[in-house]
Structure formats: C-alpha cells, structure tokens
Enzyme design. Structure first.
Site, PDB file in Angstrom:
ATOM      1  N   ARG A 261      22.959  19.672  72.156  1.00  0.00           N
ATOM      2  CA  ARG A 261      23.206  21.114  72.150  1.00  0.00           C
ATOM      3  C   ARG A 261      22.570  21.746  70.921  1.00  0.00           C
ATOM      4  O   ARG A 261      22.671  21.219  69.824  1.00  0.00           O
ATOM      5  CB  ARG A 261      24.715  21.390  72.128  1.00  0.00           C
ATOM      6  CG  ARG A 261      25.398  20.842  73.361  1.00  0.00           C
ATOM      7  CD  ARG A 261      26.873  21.161  73.379  1.00  0.00           C
ATOM      8  NE  ARG A 261      27.494  20.503  74.532  1.00  0.00           N
ATOM      9  CZ  ARG A 261      28.786  20.543  74.820  1.00  0.00           C
ATOM     10  NH1 ARG A 261      29.602  21.211  74.037  1.00  0.00           N
ATOM     11  NH2 ARG A 261      29.251  19.919  75.876  1.00  0.00           N
ATOM     12  N   ARG A 276      30.513  18.962  64.684  1.00  0.00           N
ATOM     13  CA  ARG A 276      29.604  19.729  65.522  1.00  0.00           C
ATOM     14  C   ARG A 276      28.166  19.272  65.262  1.00  0.00           C
ATOM     15  O   ARG A 276      27.532  19.687  64.304  1.00  0.00           O
ATOM     16  CB  ARG A 276      29.758  21.226  65.208  1.00  0.00           C
ATOM     17  CG  ARG A 276      29.172  22.163  66.256  1.00  0.00           C
ATOM     18  CD  ARG A 276      29.494  23.613  65.942  1.00  0.00           C
ATOM     19  NE  ARG A 276      30.921  23.884  65.960  1.00  0.00           N
ATOM     20  CZ  ARG A 276      31.608  24.192  67.066  1.00  0.00           C
ATOM     21  NH1 ARG A 276      30.990  24.301  68.208  1.00  0.00           N
ATOM     22  NH2 ARG A 276      32.906  24.411  67.008  1.00  0.00           N
ATOM     23  N   GLU A 348      39.769  20.497  68.892  1.00  0.00           N
ATOM     24  CA  GLU A 348      39.431  20.115  70.266  1.00  0.00           C
ATOM     25  C   GLU A 348      38.726  18.753  70.305  1.00  0.00           C
ATOM     26  O   GLU A 348      37.787  18.498  69.548  1.00  0.00           O
ATOM     27  CB  GLU A 348      38.494  21.167  70.880  1.00  0.00           C
ATOM     28  CG  GLU A 348      38.068  20.780  72.285  1.00  0.00           C
ATOM     29  CD  GLU A 348      36.901  21.627  72.808  1.00  0.00           C
ATOM     30  OE1 GLU A 348      36.725  22.759  72.327  1.00  0.00           O
ATOM     31  OE2 GLU A 348      36.171  21.132  73.686  1.00  0.00           O
ATOM     32  N   SER A 351      38.183  18.619  76.867  1.00  0.00           N
ATOM     33  CA  SER A 351      38.366  19.860  77.585  1.00  0.00           C
ATOM     34  C   SER A 351      38.255  19.534  79.074  1.00  0.00           C
ATOM     35  O   SER A 351      37.243  19.030  79.519  1.00  0.00           O
ATOM     36  CB  SER A 351      37.249  20.820  77.155  1.00  0.00           C
ATOM     37  OG  SER A 351      37.517  22.118  77.585  1.00  0.00           O
ATOM     38  N   ARG A 388      34.116  12.799  67.628  1.00  0.00           N
ATOM     39  CA  ARG A 388      35.358  13.427  67.181  1.00  0.00           C
ATOM     40  C   ARG A 388      36.518  12.421  67.212  1.00  0.00           C
ATOM     41  O   ARG A 388      37.442  12.506  66.398  1.00  0.00           O
ATOM     42  CB  ARG A 388      35.681  14.649  68.027  1.00  0.00           C
ATOM     43  CG  ARG A 388      34.704  15.784  67.752  1.00  0.00           C
ATOM     44  CD  ARG A 388      35.104  17.078  68.421  1.00  0.00           C
ATOM     45  NE  ARG A 388      34.123  18.122  68.135  1.00  0.00           N
ATOM     46  CZ  ARG A 388      34.243  19.400  68.476  1.00  0.00           C
ATOM     47  NH1 ARG A 388      35.322  19.800  69.149  1.00  0.00           N
ATOM     48  NH2 ARG A 388      33.312  20.273  68.174  1.00  0.00           N
TER      49      ARG A 388
END
Length: 416
Positions: A261, A276, A348, A351, A388
RNA sequence: GGAUCUUUGGCAGAGUUGGUCGAAUGCACCGGUCUUGAAAACCGGCGAGGGUUAUACCUCCCAGAGUUCGAAUCUCUGAGGGUCCA
C-alpha cells in the site's frame, strides 16, 4: 456496486441509507436521473435496431427472390444514421452512469451505528485483561531494535521509508505466525489458497479498490498490473464471472500474501515502527456465501480472528465500525483491536467485513439458486496482520530487561 | 524475439462460398415414465445479461475496431493457448 434496480424502485429508502454513509444527496439524485436516461436511450436504440434487423432479414429474402432492393436499401441507410446517433447517446449515458455508480459506496446495514469517524465506533466486548506492568513498558521499535529482531534503517536503505527488515528470531516469528494462523484457519474450515501478488484492473474493480482508490496502489510501469493491497482482491476474484452450484457454498478460503500500500493519505501517521508499512504480511480470510447464511459466516470469521488472538494470549477488543468509519465496500465491519502496552491503547489488528452483494455485483459472482442465478455475498477479514501481531507480542510479552517471552502456541513452530 | 495454428454454451465439439445461428451433436445437470429401490432405457427441459405482468424485442460465439443491408463466419489490432524456429 449498489443495486440500481433497487434504487429506482425504492429511491427514498435507498438514498436515506446512503446518506447515513455520507453520500451527497445530489449525487444520488443524479444517479437516479442518469439511470432513467440510460433506460430511455436503450429503449430508443433497441427499437431502431429491431427495425434494422427486420429489414435486413427482408433484404435477404428479396435477394433470394432476385427482386429489386434499392428502395429497401434507401430505408435501411436512413435508419442507420438514427441508429448511430442512438447508440452514441446510449454509450454516453452508460459511461456517465457507470462513473457515478462505481464511486458510490455500499449501503450500511441497518444495525451499523451512525457516526462521523473512529471515535464513534462502538465497543462490543473485551477479551483477556491487559497485564499489569511493574515497570514502564517500552514501545515495540525499541524492543525490536534491542533484541535485534527488526532493522528499520536497512529497510529504508533497500527501498524507502516505511520498509523494514526482520532478522533472526524476528524473521522466524513472522514465519511461525503465518503458519500458525493458516493452520488455525484450516481447522475452522477455511481452505488454504496461494494466489498471485499482482492482479489486473478487472480484479481490483471487482472488489472495489478501483476506480476510486488508484492512488493508494502500486502499479507496474507499462502494464495494467497492480500489486495487491490485500489478499482479499485475488481470493475474492477467484470466482469472478462464474456461476457456482448452490452446494459449493459457502466457500471459505484463507491465504497468506504480502500486501502493498502506498499509504497515500497517511502522511505523518505511525511513521515510527512497523504499524504502518508499505509492504506487510497478512493472512486473510475470504468467504463466498448464500445471502441467508452470510451473517452466520461473518460471526464465524470474527470468532476465528478473535480466538486466534486469544490463543496467542493477546488482550484485544471487538469494535463495530460506525457509518463514518466503514470502508467503501463494506455493509458491516467489526474491527479487532489488540492491546499495545507501549502505546497504552488498542490498535487495529484485524478487520472483518461483510460486503453483501456489493462486490459480487461488480465481479459477477453468482450461484444457481434453483432456477435463478443469484449474487453471492462476499466476506473478508484479516486473521491477522502479521507485523502488527508481532508488535503486539513484543509489547505484551516484554520483560523488564527487554527480553520477550514466546507464546506457547508458537513454540512448536520455532522448534522450541 | 520470429513463423504458424488456434480461442464457440459447465465440459467436449459442429458450424469458414457472410443471411430462419444464440448456435447441431455428445456428456454432465434438472424433471417425468418405468422399477420394491437404483441403474439402464424412453420422454421433456437445460448458456448469460437487459427488457416485459407475461410475450415481443435488444446484446453477447476471447477483447476492441472495421467491411456489409446483414458477421460466430471476412479484414485489422490486441490478449490467452498450442506447435515449430531461435
């Protein structure tokens, strides 16, 4: 894509629902108007085309009978001009409609809470209690460097910022986590698949990343290929443009891939550490389900991700996303947030979303429902973001001296 | 990279002197007859999308463009697959 037929039929209900998601009312009005225009243009074109076809048939008849066709040819030629015009009108209407429709997000489920942003998300429950520290817990980048697990500078040297390199136990733990997660998911009935990390435009349109979010995707120069931002894209599109047999559903799959990303809109956020990154590992769950069973599968997927965290002894909580925080394609999303002692907050880590028939309509994934062909429901969820998870293990399992204990369930995967 | 062939419904496979072709046939699948039940046999149905109360009707034979009154069938471009040469 939303159901235009439904929009036409139940405009007030649909637009009210879309407005909950913050879609501008004028846009919805425009969509309805364009849809009507397209219908009219189609009808006009089709009746002209029908005339044309009939005349062509007659033409063949006359030719066979060796009769004169000059009069008919004149009629046909005249009609042709109208057809060309009508077709052009229809093409323009079609294009306009599609460009609007493709940029409209999914309709949230009725039980999704209203809200502006993540602050309005609603906590469902907490699982496991965060441990009490007798010292001040460190953040993961400190621990990662101290243990020699992750090297942030060398990642930047090789690529650019938001890349990192894992060494030794850090790298082994990543691999252990991936294997553990895939095996865990398999036990819950998710079949493992291994898919391409590059996909074409059609796949990304199917799951809704394109045309709206091209800025956040890495594109291969000179080719219509993109690096996947999530395994959801290749796995969901596996059955693009297919009609499945009813007894093939539900189709439950799990895949490990790297994800890529650009994080275009995240400048300045989580710049430190590996929360991130531009490239990260993720194990994904994807399901295709009949409409009446998708809620049940959704619960299964949430439970699967939550139980995975529990097995890793990581305290976490479940949160229902409010309308404002809901993703583009999702009708409903539950986030799993893991406790990070270093930041003293929940972040988070997974999801899980039900997109209902939103992606299926774009990707044309259907199943034979008796005599009818019906769109399936598609669902996806991370289980889990590997980086994460590693962060969470480091922060939750840190000792006063900076060393980190390994969760019991991972030991077999590390030869311990 | 060069040459050549090929691309049709879930699968296999007809259909190239352009005109009742959305498309033969076989398999698979669904319904029925027969049977204690099953198999076999026989009868019927069976691509997708749009449109209609239902019909009509429109679109789709890899994708795009073109020729033609008319294209699965002809031409060009592109993509996928096979074979030969490098």
């Amino acid at each position: 894509m939303i159901d235009l037929k439904l929009l036409q039929k139940d405009f007030d209900v649909m637009s009210a629902k879309l407005m909950r998601k913050g879609v501008d009312n004028t846009l919805i009005e425009a969509l309805k108007k364009k849809n009507e225009e397209l219908k009219a243009a189609k009808t006009a074109y089709e009746s002209l085309q029908a005339d044309q076809n009939a005349m062509s048939k007659e033409f063949g008849q006359l030719m066979r009978e060796k009769k004169d066709v000059t009069e008919l040819k004149a009629k046909v030629d005249a009609n042709k001009i109208n057809i060309t015009q009508a077709l052009e009108t229809q093409r323009v209407a079609q294009e306009t409609l599609e460009s609007i429709a493709m940029s409209i997000p999914n309709i949230p489920d009725d039980d999704v809470p209203d809200g502006a942003d993540e602050n309005d998300n609603i906590e469902i429950k907490k699982v496991l209690t965060p441990r009490e520290f007798s010292f001040t817990p460190k953040e993961h980048w400190e621990l990662a460097e101290q243990n020699g697990w992750i090297d942030f500078e060398r990642g930047v040297k090789l690529a650019t910022s938001r890349f990192s390199v894992s060494f030794g136990m850090g790298a082994k733990l990543e691999r252990a986590l991936i294997n553990f997660m895939l095996n865990f998911n398999a036990k819950r009935g998710f079949e493992e698949v291994s898919v391409p990390a590059l996909v074409n435009r059609g796949a990304l349109e199917g799951t809704g990343q394109l045309p709206k979010f091209e800025d956040d995707l890495y594109k291969v120069e000179g080719q219509e290929l993109f690096l996947i931002p999530t395994a959801e894209v290749p796995v969901t599109n596996l059955y693009q443009d297919e009609i499945l047999a009813a007894d093939e559903l539900p189709k439950k799959m799990t895949a490990y891939t790297s994800c890529f990303r650009k994080e275009a809109g995240a400048a300045g956020r989580d710049t430190r550490g590996m929360i991130r990154q531009h490239q990260f590992h993720k194990v994904e769950l994807v399901a295709l389900a009949k409409p009446d069973e998708s809620d049940k599968i959704f619960e299964e997927m949430v439970a699967c991700a939550s139980d995975l965290l529990t097995a890793l002894e990581l305290p976490h909580r479940l949160v229902t996303l409010c309308t404002g925080d809901l993703g583009f394609g999702a009708a409903k999303t539950i986030d799993l947030e893991v406790w990070l002692p270093g930041q003293a907050t929940y972040r988070e880590i997974s999801s899980v979303s039900n997109t209902r028939d939103f992606q299926a309509r774009r990707a044309k994934i259907r199943f034979k429902d008796g005599k009818e062909n019906t769109l399936v429901h598609t669902l996806n969820g991370s289980s889990l973001a590997v980086g994460r998870t590693l962060v969470a293990i480091m922060e939750n399992n840190q000792q006063e001296d900076g060393s980190i204990t390994i969760p019991e369930v991972l030991k077999p995967y590390l030869g311990m």
